[in-house]
Design a protein around this motif. Structure first.
Motif, PDB file in Angstrom:
ATOM      1  N   GLU A 124     -35.623  14.092  15.835  1.00  0.00           N
ATOM      2  CA  GLU A 124     -35.001  13.192  14.977  1.00  0.00           C
ATOM      3  C   GLU A 124     -33.549  12.756  15.208  1.00  0.00           C
ATOM      4  O   GLU A 124     -32.710  13.706  15.545  1.00  0.00           O
ATOM      5  N   GLY A 125     -33.222  11.677  14.945  1.00  0.00           N
ATOM      6  CA  GLY A 125     -31.855  10.970  15.545  1.00  0.00           C
ATOM      7  C   GLY A 125     -31.856  10.312  16.926  1.00  0.00           C
ATOM      8  O   GLY A 125     -30.647   9.823  17.137  1.00  0.00           O
ATOM      9  N   GLY A 126     -32.800  10.787  17.624  1.00  0.00           N
ATOM     10  CA  GLY A 126     -32.842  10.178  18.963  1.00  0.00           C
ATOM     11  C   GLY A 126     -33.175   8.768  19.004  1.00  0.00           C
ATOM     12  O   GLY A 126     -33.491   7.900  17.868  1.00  0.00           O
ATOM     13  N   SER A 127     -33.556   8.380  20.241  1.00  0.00           N
ATOM     14  CA  SER A 127     -34.000   6.991  20.442  1.00  0.00           C
ATOM     15  C   SER A 127     -35.478   7.046  21.086  1.00  0.00           C
ATOM     16  O   SER A 127     -35.580   7.872  22.076  1.00  0.00           O
ATOM     17  N   VAL A 128     -36.060   5.757  21.170  1.00  0.00           N
ATOM     18  CA  VAL A 128     -37.367   5.690  21.526  1.00  0.00           C
ATOM     19  C   VAL A 128     -37.668   4.264  22.114  1.00  0.00           C
ATOM     20  O   VAL A 128     -37.123   3.305  21.611  1.00  0.00           O
ATOM     21  N   SER A 129     -37.939   4.354  23.551  1.00  0.00           N
ATOM     22  CA  SER A 129     -38.060   3.105  24.271  1.00  0.00           C
ATOM     23  C   SER A 129     -39.355   2.658  24.540  1.00  0.00           C
ATOM     24  O   SER A 129     -40.191   3.637  24.900  1.00  0.00           O
ATOM     25  N   ILE A 130     -40.135   1.368  24.135  1.00  0.00           N
ATOM     26  CA  ILE A 130     -41.300   1.169  24.476  1.00  0.00           C
ATOM     27  C   ILE A 130     -41.435  -0.206  25.334  1.00  0.00           C
ATOM     28  O   ILE A 130     -40.630  -1.194  24.771  1.00  0.00           O
ATOM     29  N   THR A 131     -42.100  -0.295  26.071  1.00  0.00           N
ATOM     30  CA  THR A 131     -42.017  -1.271  27.256  1.00  0.00           C
ATOM     31  C   THR A 131     -43.517  -2.246  27.252  1.00  0.00           C
ATOM     32  O   THR A 131     -44.537  -1.531  27.119  1.00  0.00           O
ATOM     33  N   CYS A 132     -43.397  -3.370  26.854  1.00  0.00           N
ATOM     34  CA  CYS A 132     -44.555  -4.160  26.706  1.00  0.00           C
ATOM     35  C   CYS A 132     -44.590  -5.223  27.791  1.00  0.00           C
ATOM     36  O   CYS A 132     -43.380  -5.973  28.093  1.00  0.00           O
ATOM     37  N   SER A 133     -45.912  -5.615  28.203  1.00  0.00           N
ATOM     38  CA  SER A 133     -46.005  -6.723  29.414  1.00  0.00           C
ATOM     39  C   SER A 133     -45.823  -7.981  28.687  1.00  0.00           C
ATOM     40  O   SER A 133     -46.774  -8.292  27.785  1.00  0.00           O
ATOM     41  N   VAL A 156     -38.330  -2.509  23.981  1.00  0.00           N
ATOM     42  CA  VAL A 156     -38.007  -2.203  22.723  1.00  0.00           C
ATOM     43  C   VAL A 156     -37.326  -1.066  22.536  1.00  0.00           C
ATOM     44  O   VAL A 156     -38.043  -0.014  22.895  1.00  0.00           O
ATOM     45  N   THR A 157     -36.181  -0.903  22.122  1.00  0.00           N
ATOM     46  CA  THR A 157     -35.633   0.600  21.848  1.00  0.00           C
ATOM     47  C   THR A 157     -35.310   0.684  20.360  1.00  0.00           C
ATOM     48  O   THR A 157     -34.766  -0.085  19.711  1.00  0.00           O
ATOM     49  N   LEU A 158     -35.994   1.936  19.485  1.00  0.00           N
ATOM     50  CA  LEU A 158     -35.852   2.185  18.400  1.00  0.00           C
ATOM     51  C   LEU A 158     -34.796   3.340  18.324  1.00  0.00           C
ATOM     52  O   LEU A 158     -34.992   4.360  18.963  1.00  0.00           O
ATOM     53  N   LEU A 159     -33.530   2.864  17.663  1.00  0.00           N
ATOM     54  CA  LEU A 159     -32.480   3.761  17.532  1.00  0.00           C
ATOM     55  C   LEU A 159     -32.737   4.707  16.046  1.00  0.00           C
ATOM     56  O   LEU A 159     -33.434   4.325  15.345  1.00  0.00           O
ATOM     57  N   ASN A 160     -31.762   6.029  16.182  1.00  0.00           N
ATOM     58  CA  ASN A 160     -31.995   6.964  15.110  1.00  0.00           C
ATOM     59  C   ASN A 160     -33.157   6.972  14.531  1.00  0.00           C
ATOM     60  O   ASN A 160     -33.315   6.835  13.295  1.00  0.00           O
ATOM     61  N   ALA A 161     -34.080   7.502  15.318  1.00  0.00           N
ATOM     62  CA  ALA A 161     -35.579   7.870  14.944  1.00  0.00           C
ATOM     63  C   ALA A 161     -35.626   8.774  13.727  1.00  0.00           C
ATOM     64  O   ALA A 161     -34.864   9.648  13.590  1.00  0.00           O
TER      65      ALA A 161
END
Length: 309
Positions: A11-20, A71-76
């Motif tokens: 929690e508090g980290g970041s998540v990156s998701i890649t879409c084509s 897409v990067t989700l911050l402060n997860a």
């Protein structure tokens, strides 16, 4: 359709998701959306300004590079744990068509001692129970992991995920009996499901399987995605060998050379010993005491003087 990814973050980290993205003429735009509940997180149209869900306005960054949308989700947050789908909209025969692409399972892990405002999330986390807590096993052996629902909810789908060293999926089973076995355990997995209980057997474990395995469930008619907070820590010990595999041939040659040298030395010593034995051995000779005959003649010789007595 693309393979499913698993992303694990504190929690508090970041998540990156890649879409084509294909940037074709009939493509209208790309959605990133959640599955439970179904909501649009981000919509990037082909020719207009992107639209961001108000719950993510200050926590979303995105970038386009070639045919990829990152897409990067911050402060997860723990509530961000969900199934995220990349969805394209195109025009085909004057109709809008939705094409679902890659699915990314995001698991946001809470700190060990959560704040008070996470009590509701802890309640949700308690819905999914998991055992055992720790497994210490030898390479090549098998283990069982049990995922169970501790509530009145019915599961729509239960998944087992690797979430620490190398986040990826292991197995997903839905209430409609459909399932997905991920490549990491292809041909090494068995499972049985009874009502709210799923037992997964992992076979032929290797040291590369060391990880924390977590049960996650999509709850039917509740729009909830619940994750077990305990998980199962799996530690696989390697098989000890006398010599490294890469040096086995080298050590084998050394052993053979030593054995051959020992045989040759024993053979040489044997011949030297036998030669000395025959050289020092005394001849079996009979000696005749010649003096005994003369002495014998003296003893038995009659007294000549007695004859004249």
């Amino acid at each position: 359709e693309q393979s499913t990814d698993v992303v694990s973050v504190w929690e508090g980290g970041s998540v990156s998701i890649t879409c084509s993205m294909y940037n074709s003429e009939n493509e209208l735009g790309m959605y990133l959306r959640t599955r439970v509940p179904p909501e649009n997180v981000l919509y990037v149209p082909k020719d207009n300004k992107p639209t961001v869900n108000k719950a993510f306005v200050d926590r979303i960054k995105y970038s386009e590079e070639g045919a990829k949308l990152t897409v990067t989700l911050l402060n997860a947050r723990e509530s961000d744990s969900n199934f995220y789908l990349c969805t394209r909209f195109i025009i085909r025969n004057d109709r809008h068509v939705r094409l679902d692409g890659k699915t990314t399972i995001v698991v946001v892990k809470a700190p060990v001692v959560p704040p008070l405002n996470h009590l509701f999330l802890l309640f949700l986390a308690g819905i999914v129970e998991q055992s055992p807590l720790v497994v210490n096993i030898q390479q090549g052996q098998s283990l069982n992991i049990t995922c169970a629902l501790n509530s009145s909810y019915k599961d729509e789908e239960i998944c087992l995920l690797k979430t620490h060293t190398q986040p990826e999926g292991v197995l997903c089973v839905s209430s409609q009996k459909a399932l997905e076995i991920f490549p990491v355990f292809a041909n090494r997995l068995e499972y049985s499901k009874e009502e709210k209980k799923l037992v997964i057997t992992l076979h032929n474990l290797q040291q590369s399987d060391n990880d924390v395995y977590v049960c996650a469930a999509v709850l039917n008619n509740s729009f909830l995605f619940s994750v077990s907070q305990r998980g199962t820590m799996v530690m696989v010990k390697g098989i000890e060998t006398a010599f490294p595999n890469s040096s086995w041939a080298y050590y084998s040659l050394i052993i053979m050379a030593v054995l051959l040298l020992s045989v040759m030395m024993c053979y040489a010593l044997y011949h030297v010993h036998m030669k000395k034995y025959f050289q020092k051995r005394k001849t079996n000779t009979v000696y005749e005491d010649m003096s005994y005959g003369s002495r014998r003649n003296t003893f038995v010789k009659p007294n000549v003087y007695n004859n004249y007595t």
